[in-house]
Write a protein that holds these residues in place. Structure first.
Motif, mmCIF file in Angstrom:
data_model
loop_
_atom_site.group_PDB
_atom_site.id
_atom_site.type_symbol
_atom_site.label_atom_id
_atom_site.label_comp_id
_atom_site.label_asym_id
_atom_site.label_seq_id
_atom_site.Cartn_x
_atom_site.Cartn_y
_atom_site.Cartn_z
ATOM 1 N N GLU A 1 62.779 73.232 43.271
ATOM 2 C CA GLU A 1 61.655 73.084 42.336
ATOM 3 C C GLU A 1 62.030 72.138 41.198
ATOM 4 O O GLU A 1 61.218 71.306 40.761
ATOM 5 C CB GLU A 1 61.260 74.450 41.780
ATOM 6 C CG GLU A 1 60.547 75.334 42.796
ATOM 7 C CD GLU A 1 60.255 76.724 42.259
ATOM 8 O OE1 GLU A 1 59.123 77.191 42.448
ATOM 9 O OE2 GLU A 1 61.168 77.348 41.662
ATOM 10 N N ARG A 2 63.248 72.246 40.722
ATOM 11 C CA ARG A 2 63.720 71.338 39.675
ATOM 12 C C ARG A 2 63.762 69.894 40.209
ATOM 13 O O ARG A 2 63.463 68.945 39.461
ATOM 14 C CB ARG A 2 65.108 71.768 39.194
ATOM 15 C CG ARG A 2 65.118 73.131 38.516
ATOM 16 C CD ARG A 2 66.526 73.584 38.149
ATOM 17 N NE ARG A 2 66.515 74.898 37.495
ATOM 18 C CZ ARG A 2 67.534 75.414 36.829
ATOM 19 N NH1 ARG A 2 68.675 74.747 36.743
ATOM 20 N NH2 ARG A 2 67.434 76.605 36.259
ATOM 21 N N MET A 3 64.132 69.731 41.471
ATOM 22 C CA MET A 3 64.159 68.388 42.065
ATOM 23 C C MET A 3 62.778 67.748 42.065
ATOM 24 O O MET A 3 62.643 66.535 41.857
ATOM 25 C CB MET A 3 64.699 68.444 43.493
ATOM 26 C CG MET A 3 66.199 68.599 43.602
ATOM 27 S SD MET A 3 66.722 68.555 45.339
ATOM 28 C CE MET A 3 66.317 66.868 45.771
ATOM 29 N N THR A 4 61.752 68.534 42.338
ATOM 30 C CA THR A 4 60.384 68.006 42.299
ATOM 31 C C THR A 4 60.099 67.391 40.928
ATOM 32 O O THR A 4 59.504 66.309 40.824
ATOM 33 C CB THR A 4 59.372 69.129 42.588
ATOM 34 O OG1 THR A 4 59.577 69.611 43.913
ATOM 35 C CG2 THR A 4 57.937 68.643 42.441
ATOM 36 N N ILE A 5 60.556 68.054 39.884
ATOM 37 C CA ILE A 5 60.287 67.612 38.516
ATOM 38 C C ILE A 5 61.137 66.397 38.149
ATOM 39 O O ILE A 5 60.627 65.394 37.622
ATOM 40 C CB ILE A 5 60.524 68.782 37.538
ATOM 41 C CG1 ILE A 5 59.510 69.904 37.810
ATOM 42 C CG2 ILE A 5 60.443 68.314 36.089
ATOM 43 C CD1 ILE A 5 59.840 71.223 37.128
ATOM 44 N N THR B 1 60.113 64.577 47.314
ATOM 45 C CA THR B 1 59.527 65.285 46.184
ATOM 46 C C THR B 1 59.200 66.738 46.519
ATOM 47 O O THR B 1 59.402 67.630 45.709
ATOM 48 C CB THR B 1 58.241 64.565 45.725
ATOM 49 O OG1 THR B 1 58.511 63.169 45.605
ATOM 50 C CG2 THR B 1 57.736 65.107 44.413
ATOM 51 N N ASN B 2 58.661 66.955 47.705
ATOM 52 C CA ASN B 2 58.205 68.295 48.091
ATOM 53 C C ASN B 2 58.458 68.553 49.567
ATOM 54 O O ASN B 2 57.552 68.933 50.300
ATOM 55 C CB ASN B 2 56.712 68.470 47.790
ATOM 56 C CG ASN B 2 56.428 68.869 46.360
ATOM 57 O OD1 ASN B 2 55.780 68.134 45.620
ATOM 58 N ND2 ASN B 2 56.915 70.038 45.953
ATOM 59 N N GLY B 3 59.700 68.366 49.992
ATOM 60 C CA GLY B 3 60.044 68.585 51.390
ATOM 61 C C GLY B 3 61.064 69.685 51.581
ATOM 62 O O GLY B 3 61.824 69.689 52.546
ATOM 63 N N ILE C 1 59.572 66.824 56.771
ATOM 64 C CA ILE C 1 60.644 67.678 56.250
ATOM 65 C C ILE C 1 61.793 66.791 55.784
ATOM 66 O O ILE C 1 62.128 65.804 56.438
ATOM 67 C CB ILE C 1 61.079 68.677 57.331
ATOM 68 C CG1 ILE C 1 59.877 69.572 57.691
ATOM 69 C CG2 ILE C 1 62.256 69.528 56.877
ATOM 70 C CD1 ILE C 1 59.989 70.263 59.026
ATOM 71 N N SER C 2 62.413 67.152 54.675
ATOM 72 C CA SER C 2 63.291 66.180 54.022
ATOM 73 C C SER C 2 64.722 66.146 54.532
ATOM 74 O O SER C 2 65.450 65.205 54.217
ATOM 75 C CB SER C 2 63.300 66.404 52.504
ATOM 76 O OG SER C 2 63.833 67.661 52.178
ATOM 77 N N SER C 3 65.159 67.125 55.311
ATOM 78 C CA SER C 3 66.516 67.026 55.854
ATOM 79 C C SER C 3 66.656 67.843 57.134
ATOM 80 O O SER C 3 65.882 68.778 57.379
ATOM 81 C CB SER C 3 67.557 67.497 54.837
ATOM 82 O OG SER C 3 67.581 68.910 54.736
ATOM 83 N N THR D 1 51.790 65.332 48.987
ATOM 84 C CA THR D 1 52.718 65.996 48.064
ATOM 85 C C THR D 1 53.817 65.046 47.610
ATOM 86 O O THR D 1 54.753 65.463 46.934
ATOM 87 C CB THR D 1 53.362 67.232 48.719
ATOM 88 O OG1 THR D 1 54.228 66.803 49.776
ATOM 89 C CG2 THR D 1 52.317 68.180 49.262
ATOM 90 N N SER D 2 53.722 63.774 47.969
ATOM 91 C CA SER D 2 54.737 62.795 47.594
ATOM 92 C C SER D 2 54.543 62.370 46.144
ATOM 93 O O SER D 2 53.832 63.037 45.390
ATOM 94 C CB SER D 2 54.699 61.604 48.561
ATOM 95 O OG SER D 2 53.373 61.161 48.765
ATOM 96 N N ASN D 3 55.144 61.279 45.730
ATOM 97 C CA ASN D 3 55.273 60.998 44.298
ATOM 98 C C ASN D 3 54.398 59.876 43.762
ATOM 99 O O ASN D 3 54.258 59.739 42.556
ATOM 100 C CB ASN D 3 56.737 60.695 43.974
ATOM 101 C CG ASN D 3 57.394 59.851 45.050
ATOM 102 O OD1 ASN D 3 56.882 58.809 45.430
ATOM 103 N ND2 ASN D 3 58.519 60.331 45.567
ATOM 104 N N ARG D 4 53.828 59.048 44.623
ATOM 105 C CA ARG D 4 53.084 57.883 44.134
ATOM 106 C C ARG D 4 51.759 57.743 44.879
ATOM 107 O O ARG D 4 51.690 57.990 46.080
ATOM 108 C CB ARG D 4 53.909 56.600 44.308
ATOM 109 C CG ARG D 4 55.085 56.584 43.362
ATOM 110 C CD ARG D 4 55.892 55.315 43.389
ATOM 111 N NE ARG D 4 56.910 55.412 42.354
ATOM 112 C CZ ARG D 4 58.180 55.050 42.497
ATOM 113 N NH1 ARG D 4 58.605 54.546 43.640
ATOM 114 N NH2 ARG D 4 59.032 55.185 41.506
#
Length: 649
Positions: free
Chosen positions: A208-212, A300-302, A329-331, A378-381
């Motif tokens: 959650e902190r990573m999202t921020i 951002t949200n994976g 999924i991010s990893s 849910t991505s960043n841009r």
């Protein structure tokens, strides 16, 4: 001893030279880690090769292959082989395709509280989630860090973001950073570092902190970070790395340059409307337009909990007939844990598609929306053209809101589709993650016998000439406010595969913003660009600086620059000036002829007298750079400057 916040503690321990750390003053920092990813990395490593240093000098450097895995021809796999052989020769770890996205991987497997990470991507601040000072830069800064040079930047103002209360079920960390964007704007973080503290911060997991911290880049912040507290200790323990933990907390009673207060209990689901991440409103107030595509994932949200919450929202429902739901999924680690816990099956049964473990749709590589389509992400841009469909509209939301929207076919929140939204509050990160580091390839102990393999598309890095004393040239482009690096160097699988070939890539500079730009700039041979405020926001891709330079752009005069792009322009010998009087922007037109006398002396003095020969008036432009940056510009860019320093040494 003076009481200090976390940011000042981390900066102080990395100072390469004594400093009072006054905001705005130049500081020089020793770099511990670097990271790069495939579509920005080739330029960085070509520059590093040009420095003729036998091995990297950092504690750890990782080359990630994660962005462009859509191999439409030979160019992308050729780049990957170049990166793999170069890493083996020069002492870098290489993360193979299929391992996952660089920011998630670095945070989970390598990030350590108290260290300094320099990353060739604007979302490098993700690792600030574990109390690691993490700064996004361009490739040339990575190259010089690999060669052992400190990273030089302006000391940021430290902003305390005091989080109180706790998130209600159905409200997410994404809503915290969207609230920040709503308050601060896409340029309001310039020259600032956001440090998140308070009782509310203690309720947030590392993902959650990573999202921020990840989306602090959208505010143009230098970086963002959280303290290294018990939450970080628990996360590293779950990664089998508790020995890497170091507690780093703000001293009680320490001071900050500014303060922002956010009551988490008062937040509601938010949405960023097209075409800027700060165009934020409550979901309930957004117009109920039909949605064509929903993308859940990205760096951002994976996370594990992002997808488990999305699956909980989807449970008992089907994706709307009109919607394509895609999951990135991010990893590999997270994917394996989601498979083990049956979450992947829940997503598939609801009608979702699961993509390759890569950045993919976030940077316009695959899953482009339909023409004039509406994509909720849910991505960043959500810049215009970011999805690779120029006329699509992108909206940014949390995973819970994205899942509800996929069910309804219009913007919706979790409580609109769930009988009991409180179950979302019980979903946590795992106590232990599956660890398999086999896709991290280690370098050769001695790289002398390793041959670097270069595909035919990999061309030499263009290098600018030092500036002449008189510059007379026309304006090849007059750009609006908030031009992004996506506008300058478009995202997509096709364009990304050209990123190691600047002569080819340059032909597409500004192609979606102004299709005639490249041809016009080439015809002019040398030119100015005139820009509005926040010029060069978004991705750190230095191609957005190299391609105009290659096309003959000598100076860009704007109302203001985004931090990383300005640094990239300096590194590649393009002078980034700002109007002394912003109203002069309105007086200049494309094709006007501008001239500057005594340019080199003016550069040293940081002020230019510019004559618009077409209109017959003069105006002033300032150069807001340090002495070092002025010397870099006078040398023709950072590569020429650094090679000279190495030769002198």
């Amino acid at each position: 001893m003076m009481k200090e916040n976390v940011a000042r503690k981390l900066i102080r321990r990395h100072l390469a030279a004594p400093s009072d750390m006054i905001p705005g003053s130049e500081i020089s920092l020793i770099v511990d880690h670097t990271l790069t990813h495939d579509i920005n990395a080739v330029m960085a490593y070509l520059a590093f090769e040009a420095l003729d240093v036998p091995r990297v000098k950092t504690k750890l450097s990782v080359s990630y292959i994660d962005h462009n895995l859509l191999q439409i021809d030979n160019k992308t796999p050729d780049d990957h082989i170049y990166l793999q052989t170069l890493a083996k020769k020069y002492g870098l770890v290489l993360s193979k395709a299929g391992n996952g996205i660089c920011h998630t991987l670095h945070c989970s497997r390598f990030a350590k509280p108290g260290l300094l990470l320099l990353g060739g991507d604007s979302h490098t601040p993700s690792c600030g989630a574990v109390g690691m000072l993490s700064i996004g830069v361009g490739g040339m800064d990575i190259a010089t860090a690999l060669a052992g040079f400190p990273y030089v930047l302006k000391m940021p103002q430290i902003v305390k973001v005091n989080l109180t209360g706790h998130l209600r079920a159905g409200v997410a960390a994404k809503d915290i950073v969207l609230e920040m964007l709503r308050r601060v704007s896409v340029k309001g973080g310039t020259g600032k570092l956001f440090e998140y503290v308070g009782d509310g911060a203690k309720t947030l997991s590392v993902p959650e902190r990573m999202t921020i911290t990840n989306m602090g880049a959208e505010m143009n912040a230098t970086t963002s970070l959280f303290p290294a507290d018990d939450v970080v200790r628990d996360y590293l323990r779950a990664q089998g790395r508790e020995g890497d933990f170091e507690e780093i907390l703000p001293d009680e009673g320490c001071s900050y340059d500014e303060e922002i207060d956010i009551d988490l209990s008062a937040l509601e689901p938010l949405i960023a409307l097209p075409h800027l991440p700060d165009h934020v409103v409550p979901v309930k107030e957004a117009p109920k337009v039909p949605v064509n595509q929903v993308f859940i994932g990205s760096c951002t949200n994976g996370s594990y909990s992002d997808f488990k919450k999305a699956a909980a929202v989807l449970k008992g429902h089907q994706v709307a007939e009109s919607v394509s739901l895609v999951c990135g999924i991010s990893s590999r680690q997270i994917y394996l844990k989601l498979m083990e816990d049956g979450v992947i099956g829940d997503l598939l049964n609801a009608g979702a598609r699961v993509l390759e473990l890569a950045c993919g749709p976030c940077c316009g590589i695959g899953c482009a929306p339909n023409s004039k389509g509406v994509s909720v992400r849910t991505s960043n841009r959500n810049f215009k053209g970011r999805s690779s469909t120029p006329d699509a509209s992108l909206y940014l939301v949390s995973p819970e809101t994205a899942a509800a929207t996929a069910i309804k076919g219009v913007f919706a929140t979790a409580d609109e589709v769930m009988d009991d939204v409180s179950v979302l509050a019980s979903i946590k990160e795992p106590d232990a993650y599956p660890v398999n580091d086999s896709l991290f390839l280690q370098p050769a102990p001695e790289g002398n016998d390793v041959t670097i393999v270069r595909g035919p598309n990999i061309k030499p890095l263009p290098v600018a000439d030092p500036p002449e004393d008189t510059l007379t040239a026309r304006v090849s482009l007059k750009a609006r406010d908030n031009v992004s690096t996506d506008d300058i160097t478009p995202a997509s699988a096709e364009f990304s595969s050209m990123r190691s070939n600047m002569p080819a890539m340059a032909q597409y500079a500004y192609c979606r913003y102004d299709p005639d730009f490249a041809k016009r700039a080439q015809t002019m041979k040398k030119s100015f660009i005139i820009g509005g405020s926040n010029y060069g926001q978004g991705s750190s891709r230095e191609h957005a600086a190299i391609t105009p330079m290659y096309l003959g752009v000598k100076m860009i005069i704007t109302k203001g620059f985004a931090r990383i792009h300005k640094n990239n322009l300096i590194n590649h010998g393009v002078i980034p000036a700002v109007f002394a009087d912003p109203s002069d922007y309105d007086k200049i037109d494309q094709e006007d002829e501008l001239s500057i006398e005594n340019l080199r002396e003016s550069l040293k003095n940081r002020e230019f007298i510019v004559t618009d020969e077409t209109k017959g008036f003069t105006f002033k432009a300032r150069l807001e750079v340090s002495d070092l940056e002025a010397d870099i510009l006078l040398a023709g860019g950072k590569l020429r400057y650094t090679k000279k320093r190495l030769a002198e040494a």
